[in-house]
Design an enzyme around this catalytic site. Sequence first.
Site, short mmCIF file in Angstrom:
data_model
loop_
_atom_site.label_atom_id
_atom_site.label_comp_id
_atom_site.label_asym_id
_atom_site.label_seq_id
_atom_site.Cartn_x
_atom_site.Cartn_y
_atom_site.Cartn_z
N PRO A 1 0.79 -1.23 0.00
CA PRO A 1 0.00 0.00 0.00
C PRO A 1 0.82 1.28 0.00
CG PRO A 1 -0.07 -1.05 2.15
CD PRO A 1 0.57 -2.03 1.20
N ASN A 2 0.30 2.24 -0.71
CA ASN A 2 0.83 3.61 -0.80
C ASN A 2 2.09 3.74 -1.65
OD1 ASN A 2 -1.19 4.81 0.95
ND2 ASN A 2 -0.18 3.70 2.63
N ARG B 1 5.15 11.03 -2.43
CA ARG B 1 4.95 10.62 -1.04
C ARG B 1 6.26 10.77 -0.26
NH1 ARG B 1 4.70 4.45 1.12
NH2 ARG B 1 4.21 4.96 3.29
N TYR C 1 11.42 8.53 1.01
CA TYR C 1 11.35 7.47 0.01
C TYR C 1 12.02 7.81 -1.33
CZ TYR C 1 8.03 5.53 3.34
OH TYR C 1 7.45 5.04 4.48
N ASN D 1 8.13 -5.73 -1.28
CA ASN D 1 8.07 -4.57 -0.38
C ASN D 1 6.62 -4.46 0.03
OD1 ASN D 1 8.01 -2.21 0.99
ND2 ASN D 1 9.04 -0.97 -0.58
N ALA E 1 3.35 -0.98 4.59
CA ALA E 1 2.83 -1.03 5.97
C ALA E 1 2.38 -2.42 6.39
CB ALA E 1 1.69 -0.03 6.12
N HIS F 1 4.43 -4.70 8.74
CA HIS F 1 4.44 -4.55 10.20
C HIS F 1 3.17 -5.05 10.87
CE1 HIS F 1 7.73 -2.05 8.93
NE2 HIS F 1 6.93 -1.17 8.37
N ASP G 1 1.61 -15.77 6.81
CA ASP G 1 1.17 -17.15 6.61
C ASP G 1 1.25 -17.55 5.13
OD1 ASP G 1 0.71 -17.51 9.29
OD2 ASP G 1 -1.47 -17.32 9.18
N GLU H 1 12.99 -9.66 0.97
CA GLU H 1 12.23 -8.52 1.48
C GLU H 1 13.01 -7.24 1.18
OE1 GLU H 1 11.75 -8.72 5.72
OE2 GLU H 1 10.65 -6.81 5.83
N HIS I 1 12.89 -2.83 1.45
CA HIS I 1 12.29 -1.54 1.84
C HIS I 1 13.18 -0.44 1.33
CE1 HIS I 1 9.46 -3.56 4.45
NE2 HIS I 1 10.48 -4.30 4.86
N LEU I 2 12.56 0.62 0.85
CA LEU I 2 13.33 1.78 0.37
C LEU I 2 14.06 2.44 1.53
CD1 LEU I 2 10.39 3.04 -1.77
CD2 LEU I 2 12.60 2.42 -2.74
N SER I 3 13.35 2.64 2.63
CA SER I 3 13.94 3.31 3.79
C SER I 3 14.52 2.27 4.74
CB SER I 3 12.86 4.13 4.52
OG SER I 3 11.85 3.27 5.02
N ARG J 1 13.88 4.14 11.93
CA ARG J 1 12.63 4.91 11.99
C ARG J 1 11.83 4.56 13.25
NH1 ARG J 1 9.67 4.62 6.47
NH2 ARG J 1 8.64 6.44 7.38
N ARG K 1 7.94 0.26 13.16
CA ARG K 1 8.45 -0.26 11.88
C ARG K 1 9.57 -1.30 12.08
NH1 ARG K 1 6.06 3.29 8.10
NH2 ARG K 1 5.77 5.33 9.03
C1 DQA Z 1 8.48 0.93 3.39
C2 DQA Z 1 8.65 1.11 4.90
C3 DQA Z 1 7.33 0.88 5.62
O1 DQA Z 1 7.50 1.07 7.02
C4 DQA Z 1 6.28 1.85 5.13
O2 DQA Z 1 5.03 1.57 5.74
C5 DQA Z 1 6.17 1.89 3.67
C6 DQA Z 1 7.37 1.79 2.84
C7 DQA Z 1 9.77 1.27 2.62
O3 DQA Z 1 9.87 0.89 1.47
O4 DQA Z 1 10.66 1.95 3.17
O5 DQA Z 1 5.09 2.12 3.12
O6 DQA Z 1 8.18 -0.44 3.13
#
Ligand code: DQA
Length: 144
Positions: free
Chosen positions: A11-12, A19, A24, A75, A78, A81, A88, A99, A101-103, A108, A112
């Site tokens: 999501p997002n 964003r 990011y 990725n 959210a 977490h 599952d 896995e 993640h950009l950040s 953080r 997270r």
């Molecule tokens: C994220 C880190 C997550 O905590 C956050 O909710 C995201 C992006 C990242 O790519 O850094 O939406 O997965």
Amino acid sequence: MSKPIYILNGPNLNLLGTREPDVYGVQTLDDISVLCKQKADSLNLTIDFRQTNNEGDLVSHVQEAQKSACAIIINAAAYTHTSVALHDSLRMVDVPIIEVHLSNIYKREEFRHKSFVSPVAQGVICGLGANGYELAIEAVHKIL
Ligand code: DQA
């Protein structure tokens, strides 16, 4: 034809570019998808790059990957977490899972720091921005 790497985005992430660019970066998800395609082409791999804002769809994509993908790069944003359902579904898959993640989620907020994906991933890459996706594709190439 060989199976693609499923690159799954949660999501997002469709809003990347606008964003929180300080967190990011300024690249859009389309930019990242182009980078991934170029990296995959250079390694003779194919990708199926997807994004959804919906937890159930993400679970369905993971289930589909079991028969249709050679590996998963995820990725989960959210849902990383929060989602036991995602955890599952990933547990049941026997292709390599990376896995991304950009950040750097460990630099953080504390909420997270918990990932439901990490315990079922072969490796985790975080904090390297879009480059993390390219590194994950390289990792899959070495693993396969
Ligand atoms: C994220 C880190 C997550 O905590 C956050 O909710 C995201 C992006 C990242 O790519 O850094 O939406 O997965």
